[in-house]
Scaffold this active site. Structure first.
Site, PDB file in Angstrom:
ATOM      1  CG  ASP A  24      -2.249   0.688   0.974  1.00  0.00           C
ATOM      2  OD1 ASP A  24      -2.350   1.455   0.003  1.00  0.00           O
ATOM      3  OD2 ASP A  24      -3.183   0.459   1.763  1.00  0.00           O
ATOM      4  CG  ASP A  39      -8.965   2.351  -0.226  1.00  0.00           C
ATOM      5  OD1 ASP A  39      -8.502   1.215  -0.440  1.00  0.00           O
ATOM      6  OD2 ASP A  39      -8.325   3.243   0.357  1.00  0.00           O
TER       7      ASP A  39
END
Length: 729
Positions: A478, A548
């Site tokens: 990430d 997301d």
């Protein structure tokens, strides 16, 4: 052979199986662009270059007022000698001069394709797949050597371009702009397509006519970003998914980029793409070189779907690498939206134990397992196990999950550091920062300075130690903020404008080292979801967490837009709980499953809180997906119904042999007394009959494509359909 040079006319002809690209050495060794489009068999052109005296367009040769670089369709334009349009290359000399006069010197044609030093790029597995042309250009005054690199894929209908620069002079040069490619079209009747967006709203499709002057798509955030994507296409007004001309441009790079289109006074269109020249300057000392990233260019006259299939094939098979490139991707469950930071070993094992009964193959432990990480205020950089949460350690946890019959995966964010961390306290100068300026935080974190070799080496060591400590099969990598205060304690003041690009080069070195050391691990890139969904990342990590935003209806637009360039095998897509955590929407489990099955299926919810009926529904979804995932992930993908145009969504995945297909349709909002819907399919064999397994109806391939397939009547919002088609033997 795909590259030809006519010695008499000095015309280069780059020829794929469907397209031709031509340029010529003209008038004192300038390079002029001639044509790019549908394949032609010869270089005899009815639309040859023409010249006329145009006012206010200066002349390199005062004896010829008809010749000006300001109106010449150039192949790689420089700044300063009569061309007032945006240049592809712009340098500053030691005496403050900013003029470059590039002239053709020589060329060579080579079989195959060479790697780009320090940068990701498409590749070949056999030299017969492509040929490479290197065209050498020289600025005599500075002795700046510029090599234009073209690779032509014979059967993949793609041409790649990059530029290599070498300083063979005696003085240091400042590279203020070095684009990867430039094309001058002699037309302006185009519309430009790009993919703008925002966090949790990535890759919308925007389409608008070109206007006179400059229009650009760019990122200045240090990454390719949620907000723009390093891709544009030029299309005709009448171009659709299935018809019309398309020129696609995709940059294999993960940092600051710019794609610009300039329409000039004579109705020519100049397209330039490469590293963003904003806040960029690279000092090139004598004997030093600079390599630009690669641009992948494709042309088709068969519409946007055809362009997408070209990119899907090339990026899926000749950009992604390694063991997992062609392997079926596992169905996973991620604990993030189930627990966020609030978990312990027992909670994780309980979720995993429940998930195994549904057929899920991989458990992914997300943020919160390291340092003292109970929230997003601390511990990034402290890559050691949080003993209070996981007293038995990662190895024991992973082994327990393995014994359940599932693989174990782990979340990392190696590029970031928390001010409240052991790493930052020991090395406060290891983050991007500028002296005497505040260090702006985002998500309570700072960006580690990956332009520094020592920082990169330390992160390689820390991540490697964790990956060697336990049986880890998957890593989610990430990156949750963009760059501010872009500066480095490591580099001298005159090289501070190099830092953003050096960061990306350092990141690529770290990723290359780690992924090569752990070839068995499936790596998925992520940047708050889709903030770095670009071709550069696919070279190291064959899939990306698409967004997301896990809401199924939001995902229709996100996944549709992403598919314009990126293969289905690269898109992570999860089923989450309702009400959805991002938008609060309540959608049926079946619809959430069908949308997630349009990519790499996963789950992101607390299965321990679900009813027996919901658990049974998930098991049914997982079993179904396993039976179709080869077709979904590696079949040929066609967009059928656009959520941008209709609000609804339709797609079909067709197996390579065309004996199987998966059709997915989502009707977002029901209508009172609404119409019946039918969708015309694509990609089937017109001579083959297909059985729709869900209804047991048999239809001919040509009728499904020309008449259409009925979809169930939408008697409620968010109704979805998934049909499997199999050829009747």
């Amino acid at each position: 052979m795909t590259i030809y040079f006519d010695k008499e006319t000095k015309i280069f002809h780059l020829q794929t199986n469907q397209s031709s690209y031509l340029f010529q050495v003209v008038n004192n060794d300038y390079l002029a662009h001639l044509y790019w489009g549908k394949r032609v068999r010869s270089t005899s052109m009815p639309k040859s270059l023409r010249y006329i005296d145009r006012g206010f367009s200066g002349n390199p040769n005062k004896e010829d007022r008809t010749f000006s670089l300001d109106t010449l369709p150039q192949e790689y334009p420089a700044y300063g000698h009569t061309d007032f349009r945006s240049p592809a290359v712009h340098i500053e000399t030691a005496d403050g001069g900013r003029i470059t006069d590039l002239r053709y010197v020589s060329h060579e044609i080579l079989p195959g394709k060479r790697r780009l030093e320090g940068l990701p790029a498409t590749y070949v597995e056999d030299t017969s797949e492509a040929d490479t042309l290197k065209v050498s250009m020289l600025d005599e005054v500075t002795q700046l050597h510029v090599t234009l690199i073209y690779t032509v894929y014979a059967t993949r209908n793609a041409i790649t371009r990059a530029v290599h620069v070498e300083n063979k002079g005696e003085d240091t040069l400042g590279l203020e702009k070095v684009a990867s490619m430039s094309v001058d079209f002699r037309e302006t009747d185009f519309e430009m397509i790009n993919l703008p967006g925002a966090h949790v709203r990535e890759r919308d499709i925007e389409r608008a006519p070109l206007r006179r002057g400059m229009q650009s798509v760019e990122s200045r955030r240090g990454s390719s970003s949620h907000h723009q994507n390093p891709f544009i296409a030029l299309v005709q007004e009448e171009t659709t998914e299935t018809t019309g001309e398309v020129y696609g441009f995709s940059l294999v790079y993960s940092g600051n980029f710019k794609a610009e289109v300039e329409v000039d006074q004579t109705c020519q269109s100049r397209v330039i793409m490469g590293i963003n020249d904003f806040d960029f300057k690279w000092l090139l000392k004598p004997a030093e070189t600079f390599q630009t990233p690669e641009v992948v260019m494709v042309y088709t006259d068969q519409g946007l779907n055809d362009m997408s299939r070209m990119y899907h094939d090339l990026y899926g098979r000749r950009l992604a690498r390694g063991k997992h490139r062609d392997a079926e991707r596992p169905v996973l469950i991620n604990n993030w939206e189930a627990t966020y930071f609030d978990f312990n070993e027992d909670k994780i094992l309980t979720i995993a134990d429940k998930a195994k009964d549904t057929g899920v193959e991989l458990f992914v432990l997300d943020d919160g397992w390291f340092g003292k990480r109970d929230d997003d205020f601390t511990s990034l950089g402290d890559w050691f196990v949080y003993d209070e949460k996981l007293p038995s350690g990662l190895k024991t946890l992973a082994e327990k999950i393995n014994k359940m019959g599932m693989q174990f995966g782990l979340w990392f964010e190696p590029e970031m550091v928390s001010p409240e961390s052991e790493l930052y306290k020991a090395h406060p100068d290891w983050c991007l920062h500028v002296p005497n300026r505040r260090r702006s935080e985002s998500r309570n974190q700072l960006v580690l300075d990956f332009s520094r070799p020592d920082v990169c080496d330390e992160m390689i060591q820390r991540v490697t130690a964790i990956l060697e400590s336990a049986p880890i099969s998957y890593v989610k990598w990430d990156m949750n903020r963009n760059m501010t205060e872009i500066g480095s304690h490591y580099w001298p003041k005159e090289q501070q404008k190099e830092v953003a690009h050096r960061y990306i080069l350092g990141l690529y070195r770290v990723m290359e080292t780690i992924t090569a050391k752990f070839p068995e691990i499936l790596f998925e890139s992520c940047s708050g979801g889709g903030g770095r969904f670009d071709p550069g990342m696919l070279y190291y990590m064959p899939q990306t967490w698409t967004s997301d935003n896990t809401d199924a209806i939001s995902r229709l637009r996100i996944q549709y837009g992403t598919s314009l360039v990126y293969p289905i095998s690269s898109m992570g897509s999860h089923v989450s709980e309702v009400p959805n955590h991002q938008v609060g929407r309540i959608t049926p489990l079946e619809t959430r499953g069908h949308v997630a099955m349009d990519g790499n299926l996963g789950y992101e919810l607390d299965v321990t809180k679900l009813s027996d009926e919901e658990i049974s529904g998930i098991k049914t979804q997982v079993d179904l997906y396993k039976s179709i995932r080869q077709t979904i992930q590696y079949g040929t993908f066609y967009r059928l119904v656009s959520p941008f145009e209709t609000g609804n969504y339709g797609s079909i995945h067709v197996s390579e042999t065309k004996d199987k297909a998966v059709f997915i349709y989502v009707h977002t909002l029901a209508e009172a007394n609404g119409p019946f819907k039918a969708v015309k399919l694509q990609g089937l064999d017109p001579e083959t009959d297909y059985c729709v397994l869900e209804t047991n109806d048999v239809y001919s391939g040509d009728s499904l494509m020309h008449i259409g397939l009925n979809v169930p009547y939408a008697n409620h919002d968010f109704k979805s359909t998934l049909y499997r088609l199999e050829a009747v033997k």
